[in-house]
Each structure stands twice: as structure tokens, then as C-alpha cells.
Design an enzyme around this catalytic site. Structure first.
Site, PDB file in Angstrom:
ATOM      1  NE  ARG A  54      -3.812   0.404   2.162  1.00 33.90           N
ATOM      2  CZ  ARG A  54      -4.851   0.796   1.296  1.00 33.90           C
ATOM      3  NH1 ARG A  54      -4.864   1.707   0.605  1.00 33.90           N
ATOM      4  NH2 ARG A  54      -5.721  -0.161   1.123  1.00 33.90           N
ATOM      5  CB  SER A  68     -10.999   7.274  16.805  1.00 33.50           C
ATOM      6  OG  SER A  68     -11.300   5.910  17.355  1.00 33.50           O
ATOM      7  CD  GLN A  76      -6.007  -5.159  14.628  1.00 33.81           C
ATOM      8  OE1 GLN A  76      -6.895  -4.401  14.202  1.00 33.81           O
ATOM      9  NE2 GLN A  76      -5.607  -6.168  14.140  1.00 33.81           N
ATOM     10  N   GLY A  92       0.127  -2.528  10.064  1.00 34.66           N
ATOM     11  CA  GLY A  92      -0.397  -1.546  10.880  1.00 34.66           C
ATOM     12  C   GLY A  92      -0.111   0.038  10.491  1.00 34.66           C
ATOM     13  CD  GLU A  93       3.294   2.883   6.009  1.00 32.92           C
ATOM     14  OE1 GLU A  93       3.301   3.849   5.639  1.00 32.92           O
ATOM     15  OE2 GLU A  93       3.589   1.918   5.553  1.00 32.92           O
ATOM     16  NE  ARG A  94      -7.346   3.509   7.950  1.00 36.43           N
ATOM     17  CZ  ARG A  94      -7.969   3.218   8.760  1.00 36.43           C
ATOM     18  NH1 ARG A  94      -7.784   2.154   9.510  1.00 36.43           N
ATOM     19  NH2 ARG A  94      -9.101   3.757   8.900  1.00 36.43           N
ATOM     20  CD  GLU A 126      -2.293  -5.868   7.988  1.00 41.83           C
ATOM     21  OE1 GLU A 126      -3.216  -5.410   8.828  1.00 41.83           O
ATOM     22  OE2 GLU A 126      -2.099  -5.498   6.925  1.00 41.83           O
ATOM     23  CG  ASN A 127      -1.077  -3.874   3.174  1.00 46.12           C
ATOM     24  OD1 ASN A 127      -1.985  -3.302   3.214  1.00 46.12           O
ATOM     25  ND2 ASN A 127       0.058  -4.270   3.513  1.00 46.12           N
ATOM     26  NE  ARG A 130      -6.719  -7.144   9.570  1.00 48.98           N
ATOM     27  CZ  ARG A 130      -6.540  -6.898  10.574  1.00 48.98           C
ATOM     28  NH1 ARG A 130      -5.407  -7.240  11.330  1.00 48.98           N
ATOM     29  NH2 ARG A 130      -7.171  -5.991  11.485  1.00 48.98           N
TER      30      ARG A 130
END
Length: 293
Positions: A54, A68, A76, A92-94, A126-127, A130
Site C-alpha cells: 500500500r 478516535s 489493535q 499497521g502502518e495506517r 495482511e494488506n 484486510r
């Protein structure tokens, strides 16, 4: 009499247990304890993964996630691996980007031991599973896995749970010219529009039809018909191999006589070929070159 705890508790209760456990700074925990567990890591000690398939992130989505996080924290953990004295993101870069915007100093992370190849595979899978990757990002991810892990299309399809034809169709998108790929990434055209363009032999024709799609807002069916008609026209214009061979044969005999040396040729089914001119010595070579000039 005590009751046996119920099995299969929901994700919410499990996450509640996890959140209830006090996390410790990674510097407080021996490396043998941290690896394979969750620790709070300073965001300044974390690097993004250059192999992450990504490449584009929605600023709006990340800003919403950051807001949030400021309210409820991070639910997570991200996944990282140790590289020297730092950590590299596996997934989990986002969340990591949002945590920085939210002004968080640390972020919970699950620390794994992983080689470059294992990290690549985990990041890509993972990308794919998910995230909403665009079709080109998915194709690039497949290509990265095949090259990084030395996989065939068949082995890749087994690895990611996709059929081999589905993998092959996805990879073929990378054969499209950059302008078409960019339109697909920007959602100006759908993958349904892009697939018929792959069947065309000419990039010029692909781009020509792309411009018509954008200008005339053509449907997928209209693009399919356009590509079929274009392919038929190209085949009609293209001379047969037999016709090409006959013409070359005449020219080849003529040049053999003019140069006074054998002139040979090879021609493939696609119409491409080679011409070979024999010479007997260096002087003969210069003689032939002067005649060709």
C-alpha cells in the site's frame, strides 16, 4: 459449586482483557520477553516498511482514526520486527500514521521475529486480506511475493487462497501502459474496463480507447465491443506470414546476387526476424559495407 468459564467468548471481551493488562515500555522489558509479546514502543523508534504494497493512504481516513485514538486510544496493536536497535512495521502502518497525528508518544506493538522474506509475505497477505487495495496494488503485491519468495503463479494461488486464473488475470494488469494503470488506481475506470484493453497488442490503441472511455463514459460492454472490433481490424490489416515470406524470398535472392555473398533470413510466427550476410574476410566485409552504403 464454581462454574466452568464459558468458551468462545466474543472478541470484545478478549480485547477488554488485553486492554486491562498494564503495558510496559519496551526499554523496561528484556528482549527475550518482548519478542513474541506486546509492548509500548516509542513512535520515534519505528520505521515504515518500504516493501508495503500500500503506497497511498487516505488522509481523511487517517485523520478520523487519529481523532478516535485521542478519545479511546489504540484498540489493535501494530506488528513490528526488530532491525538493529529500531523496529520496522510489518502491518499497521495506517494506525502508526494516525498515532503520530494524534500526538501519541508510544504505540502498542506485537513484536515478531521475521526475516525479510517472512516480513514481506506477512505485510502483503495482511494488506490483501484486510485492506481495500486497488487492483494495481494487488497485482504489484502478487508480483512482489512471486519474486521475493520465488513462487510460481500456481504456488502463489495456493498461498493466498485464490484460483490460478484469478492470479494470472490480476498480474496481466501490469502489462497495461502507465496511463491506463493510473486511471485504474484513481478509480476513473473499473477493472471491467481494463480487462478488455489487455487483449489489444498496441499500447497506442489501449490509450486511445481509454480516452474514449473517459470522454464518452463508455460502459464495460461498449469497451469489450470496441476492443473486439479493433482486434479484428488489426488482424485483417496484418499480412500473413506466408505473404511476408514470399516477399522476403524475392528480396533475399536479389540481395544475394547484388552482394555476391549468401544473404540469409529467419522469420518467426509473429512476423519478426533476422537477416544475416556472410563475408569471407575483413576485406570482403568492407566491400559489402561500402555497397550497403
Amino acid at each position: 459449586m464454581s462454574k466452568t468459564p464459558a468458551l468462545g467468548r466474543g472478541l470484545g471481551s478478549l480485547m477488554g482483557d488485553l486492554e486491562a493488562r498494564p503495558r510496559r515500555q519496551h526499554s523496561e522489558i528484556p528482549e527475550t520477553t518482548v519478542v513474541g509479546g506486546i509492548a509500548e514502543i516509542s513512535v520515534r523508534d519505528i520505521d515504515t516498511n518500504p516493501e508495503n504494497p500500500r503506497k497511498r493512504f487516505s488522509e481523511e481516513d487517517i485523520n478520523e482514526l487519529a481523532i478516535s485514538m485521542q478519545s479511546v486510544g489504540i484498540i489493535q496493536p501494530i506488528t513490528v520486527r526488530r532491525i538493529g536497535g529500531r523496529y520496522q512495521i510489518i502491518s499497521g502502518e495506517r494506525r502508526f500514521r494516525a498515532a503520530k497525528i494524534a500526538g501519541l508518544r508510544t504505540i502498542p506493538a506485537y513484536i515478531r521475529v521475521a526475516t525479510d522474506k517472512e516480513s514481506l509475505e506477512m505485510a502483503v497477505l495482511e494488506n490483501i486480506q484486510r485492506e481495500n487495495l486497488d487492483p494495481i496494488e494487488i497485482a504489484i503485491s502478487y508480483q512482489a511475493l512471486m519474486e521475493g519468495l520465488k513462487l510460481t503463479q500456481e504456488k502463489l494461488s495456493d498461498r493466498i487462497g485464490k484460483s490460478r486464473p484469478a492470479v494470472a488475470h490480476q498480474l496481466r494488469l501490469l502489462k497495461l501502459p502507465a496511463e491506463v494503470q493510473l486511471s485504474l488506481k484513481n478509480e476513473q475506470i473499473s477493472i471491467g474496463h481494463a480487462k478488455p484493453l489487455i487483449t489489444l497488442e498496441s499500447d497506442e490503441k489501449r490509450i486511445e480507447i481509454l480516452h474514449r472511455i473517459l470522454k464518452e463514459e463508455l460502459s464495460v460492454r461498449q469497451v469489450e465491443d470496441l476492443c473486439k472490433n479493433s482486434e479484428t481490424t488489426e488482424k485483417q490489416k496484418k499480412p500473413s506470414i506466408a505473404t511476408i515470406s514470399q516477399k522476403i524470398e524475392l528480396i533475399h535472392d536479389d540481395w544475394s546476387k547484388k552482394l555476391a555473398t549468401p544473404v540469409k533470413y529467419k522469420i518467426s510466427k509473429s512476423g519478426k526476424g533476422q537477416i544475416t550476410i556472410d563475408f569471407k574476410s575483413e576485406d570482403d566485409f568492407h566491400r559489402i559495407i561500402s555497397m550497403l552504403k
